[in-house]
Design a protein around this motif. Sequence first.
Motif, mmCIF file in Angstrom:
data_model
loop_
_atom_site.group_PDB
_atom_site.id
_atom_site.type_symbol
_atom_site.label_atom_id
_atom_site.label_comp_id
_atom_site.label_asym_id
_atom_site.label_seq_id
_atom_site.Cartn_x
_atom_site.Cartn_y
_atom_site.Cartn_z
ATOM 1 N N ALA A 64 3.273 -0.769 4.304
ATOM 2 C CA ALA A 64 2.942 0.535 3.507
ATOM 3 C C ALA A 64 4.465 1.086 3.082
ATOM 4 O O ALA A 64 5.239 0.930 3.748
ATOM 5 C CB ALA A 64 2.246 1.514 4.386
ATOM 6 N N ALA A 100 -1.133 7.077 -5.249
ATOM 7 C CA ALA A 100 -1.019 6.719 -3.774
ATOM 8 C C ALA A 100 -2.356 5.968 -3.622
ATOM 9 O O ALA A 100 -3.144 6.490 -3.955
ATOM 10 C CB ALA A 100 -0.657 7.685 -2.731
ATOM 11 N N ASP A 101 -2.404 5.227 -2.500
ATOM 12 C CA ASP A 101 -3.521 4.418 -2.293
ATOM 13 C C ASP A 101 -4.380 5.047 -1.153
ATOM 14 O O ASP A 101 -5.644 5.135 -0.895
ATOM 15 C CB ASP A 101 -3.255 2.942 -1.620
ATOM 16 C CG ASP A 101 -2.855 2.207 -2.771
ATOM 17 O OD1 ASP A 101 -3.227 1.833 -3.834
ATOM 18 O OD2 ASP A 101 -1.473 1.701 -2.531
ATOM 19 N N GLY A 102 -3.538 5.953 -0.122
ATOM 20 C CA GLY A 102 -4.060 6.750 0.733
ATOM 21 C C GLY A 102 -3.215 7.927 0.812
ATOM 22 O O GLY A 102 -2.055 8.009 0.317
ATOM 23 N N ASP A 152 -10.205 7.241 1.380
ATOM 24 C CA ASP A 152 -8.788 7.039 1.794
ATOM 25 C C ASP A 152 -8.044 8.417 2.157
ATOM 26 O O ASP A 152 -6.944 8.637 1.766
ATOM 27 C CB ASP A 152 -8.138 6.419 0.654
ATOM 28 C CG ASP A 152 -9.106 5.305 -0.172
ATOM 29 O OD1 ASP A 152 -9.242 4.091 0.972
ATOM 30 O OD2 ASP A 152 -9.380 5.034 -1.288
ATOM 31 N N ILE A 167 -4.630 4.385 10.063
ATOM 32 C CA ILE A 167 -4.510 3.982 8.555
ATOM 33 C C ILE A 167 -3.837 2.547 8.599
ATOM 34 O O ILE A 167 -4.231 1.572 7.817
ATOM 35 C CB ILE A 167 -3.257 4.810 7.811
ATOM 36 C CG1 ILE A 167 -4.226 6.102 7.600
ATOM 37 C CG2 ILE A 167 -2.851 4.166 6.571
ATOM 38 C CD1 ILE A 167 -2.810 7.117 7.404
ATOM 39 N N LEU A 213 -5.078 -1.620 6.705
ATOM 40 C CA LEU A 213 -4.064 -2.177 5.672
ATOM 41 C C LEU A 213 -4.207 -3.650 5.793
ATOM 42 O O LEU A 213 -4.617 -4.282 6.662
ATOM 43 C CB LEU A 213 -2.508 -1.953 6.044
ATOM 44 C CG LEU A 213 -2.093 -0.544 5.923
ATOM 45 C CD1 LEU A 213 -0.640 -0.065 6.473
ATOM 46 C CD2 LEU A 213 -2.528 0.297 4.582
ATOM 47 N N VAL A 239 -2.696 11.531 3.309
ATOM 48 C CA VAL A 239 -2.734 12.201 4.529
ATOM 49 C C VAL A 239 -2.291 13.726 4.647
ATOM 50 O O VAL A 239 -1.164 13.998 3.986
ATOM 51 C CB VAL A 239 -1.687 11.504 5.603
ATOM 52 C CG1 VAL A 239 -1.899 12.241 6.970
ATOM 53 C CG2 VAL A 239 -1.981 10.032 5.629
ATOM 54 N N THR A 243 0.778 -1.187 -0.311
ATOM 55 C CA THR A 243 0.017 0.039 -0.014
ATOM 56 C C THR A 243 0.802 1.207 -0.090
ATOM 57 O O THR A 243 1.791 1.518 0.743
ATOM 58 C CB THR A 243 -0.994 -0.170 1.264
ATOM 59 O OG1 THR A 243 -1.617 -1.175 1.286
ATOM 60 C CG2 THR A 243 -1.865 1.247 1.287
ATOM 61 N N ARG A 244 0.644 2.055 -0.974
ATOM 62 C CA ARG A 244 1.376 3.482 -0.879
ATOM 63 C C ARG A 244 0.502 4.536 -0.399
ATOM 64 O O ARG A 244 -0.592 4.784 -0.630
ATOM 65 C CB ARG A 244 1.614 3.702 -2.299
ATOM 66 C CG ARG A 244 2.411 2.970 -3.171
ATOM 67 C CD ARG A 244 2.031 2.787 -4.758
ATOM 68 N NE ARG A 244 0.662 2.644 -5.038
ATOM 69 C CZ ARG A 244 0.167 2.787 -6.049
ATOM 70 N NH1 ARG A 244 0.576 3.101 -7.130
ATOM 71 N NH2 ARG A 244 -1.355 2.684 -6.265
ATOM 72 N N ILE A 245 1.305 5.036 0.800
ATOM 73 C CA ILE A 245 0.653 6.095 1.582
ATOM 74 C C ILE A 245 1.541 7.457 0.995
ATOM 75 O O ILE A 245 2.495 7.428 1.288
ATOM 76 C CB ILE A 245 0.554 5.855 2.973
ATOM 77 C CG1 ILE A 245 0.034 4.695 3.225
ATOM 78 C CG2 ILE A 245 0.087 6.997 3.738
ATOM 79 C CD1 ILE A 245 -1.330 4.662 3.069
ATOM 80 N N VAL A 267 5.903 4.784 2.429
ATOM 81 C CA VAL A 267 5.310 5.863 2.743
ATOM 82 C C VAL A 267 6.257 6.853 2.334
ATOM 83 O O VAL A 267 7.400 6.647 2.332
ATOM 84 C CB VAL A 267 5.227 6.162 4.257
ATOM 85 C CG1 VAL A 267 4.811 7.504 4.608
ATOM 86 C CG2 VAL A 267 4.437 5.076 4.988
#
Length: 348
Positions: A25, A159-161, A316, A344, A348, A163, A2-4, A27
Motif C-alpha cells: 500500500a 485513494a482506494d481506501g 472502503d 486494511i 489488500l 481512514v 493500493t493507495r490509502i 500510504v
Amino acid sequence: MTRIAVVGAGVAGLGVAYALRETDAEVTVFERRESVGGRAATRRRDDCVYDVGANYCKDDDERVTGLLAGELADGLVETEGPVWTFDADGEISEGRGDDAPKWTYREGLAALGDRLREASGATVRTGTEVAALARESAATGSESDGWRVETDSGDELAADGLVLTPPAPTTAYLLDRADWNDPLRGDLVDAAADVPYRTLLSVALHYPYRADLPYYALVNADKDHDLGWVSREECKPGHVPGGESLLVVQPSPEWSRNRYDDADDEIAVAAADRVAELLDDPDRYQFDWADVVRWRDALPDSGADRATLDRGADADLFFAGDWVVGEGRVHAALRSGLETGERIAETL
Ligand SMILES: Cc1cc2nc3c(=O)[nH]c(=O)nc-3n(C[C@H](O)[C@H](O)[C@H](O)COP(=O)(O)OP(=O)(O)OC[C@H]3O[C@@H](n4cnc5c(N)ncnc54)[C@H](O)[C@@H]3O)c2cc1C
C-alpha cells in the motif's frame, strides 16, 4: 498499488501507517498541524520540555508495550515517582497502588509520533488540513471505487481506501459534508456525533526553584475539586534543568469549560492560586512563566457504536482513534490504529 489516505497523524493515524509498512500500500497521512503526535503533544521553552496533552503512555497493552520497548525505544524514559491522590477538601493521600511504568520520551511524548512516522515509511503531509471528502464510484462513471481527498490548499488525492482518525466531532463534521450519496453516511455521522467529550485546559507553570516532594503527580480521586491533576515535569528525565520546577496542571472539566475563553494569564493565575492552596505552599502563587493549552475535544467519555463504524468497510472507509475504542488513552489509540491498519492489510 493500493493507495490509502489517512486523515490525522496522531498515534492512531500513524499506527495505521505503521501496520501497513510492509504491504504494497502507498500510504499518505494528512495532518493539519505542523507536527505529528496529535494529543500526545509536547512543547519547549528555554531548556524545558513539557507534555501538554497526554502526560505519559502506560503499559496497559502488551502489544503497545512491546513496540515502545522495542522498535520505538530510542529516547524512551520512565517517569520517576508515584501518583498520589487528593480529595475535594484538598486532603493529599499517599499512593493509589499504581506504580506501573509511565513512559514518555526525553524529547517529550510527541516523539512517539516522530518514531512511528519514521518506522512507518509513509508519506506524512503536515500543515495540510483535509477540507473535503468525496466518494467516487465506478457505477457512476469513475474509473474505480474509491475516495477523493481535498486539502485546504485545494490539492486533491485519489485513494482506494480512506481512514478517518480525528476526534469524533471532527470526523462527524467531515463526513456530514462529504460528497457521498449513501444512507450509510448519515448513520456514520450519527455514530461519531454521539460520542460525548470532556474539555480540558492544560496549564504549565514554571518556577525558578525546585522543591523536594515524594510524588510525581497528584490526581483528584473524588472528581470534586477545581483541579483534576497536578504533575511535576521534573520527574521526567531530561525535561527540566536542575534547580527548576515545571508543574503541569489540568483543571477539572467543569473549571476548564467555564474558563475556556478567558485570557491565558487569567487562567494561569487562577490555576496557580488553586495549586498553591492545594500544596499549601505560598511560593507556588508566583510562577515566572506559564503556558496554556486548550483542548476542546480532550477525552471521549465513551466509544462509538462499533457495528455501525465497521459497516464503513463496505465503502472502503475505516476509523481509528481513542473514540473508536472508547478509551481516552495513548496506548488504546495506538492499538486501535494498529488493528485498523491490519484490517486494511487483510483486504489488500
Ligand atoms: C489534556 C490531556 C491529557 C491526557 N492525558 C493522558 C495520559 O496521561 N495518558 C494517556 O494515555 N492518554 C492521555 N490523554 C489522551 C490521549 O492523548 C489520547 O487518547 C490520544 O493521544 C488520542 O490519539 P488519537 O490518534 O486517537 O487522536 P489525536 O491525537 O487527536 O489525533 C488526531 C489528529 O488528527 C488531526 N486532524 C484533525 N482534523 C484534521 C483534518 N481535517 N485534516 C488533517 N488532520 C486533522 C489532529 O490535528 C490530530 O493530530 C490525554 C489527553 C489530553 C487532551
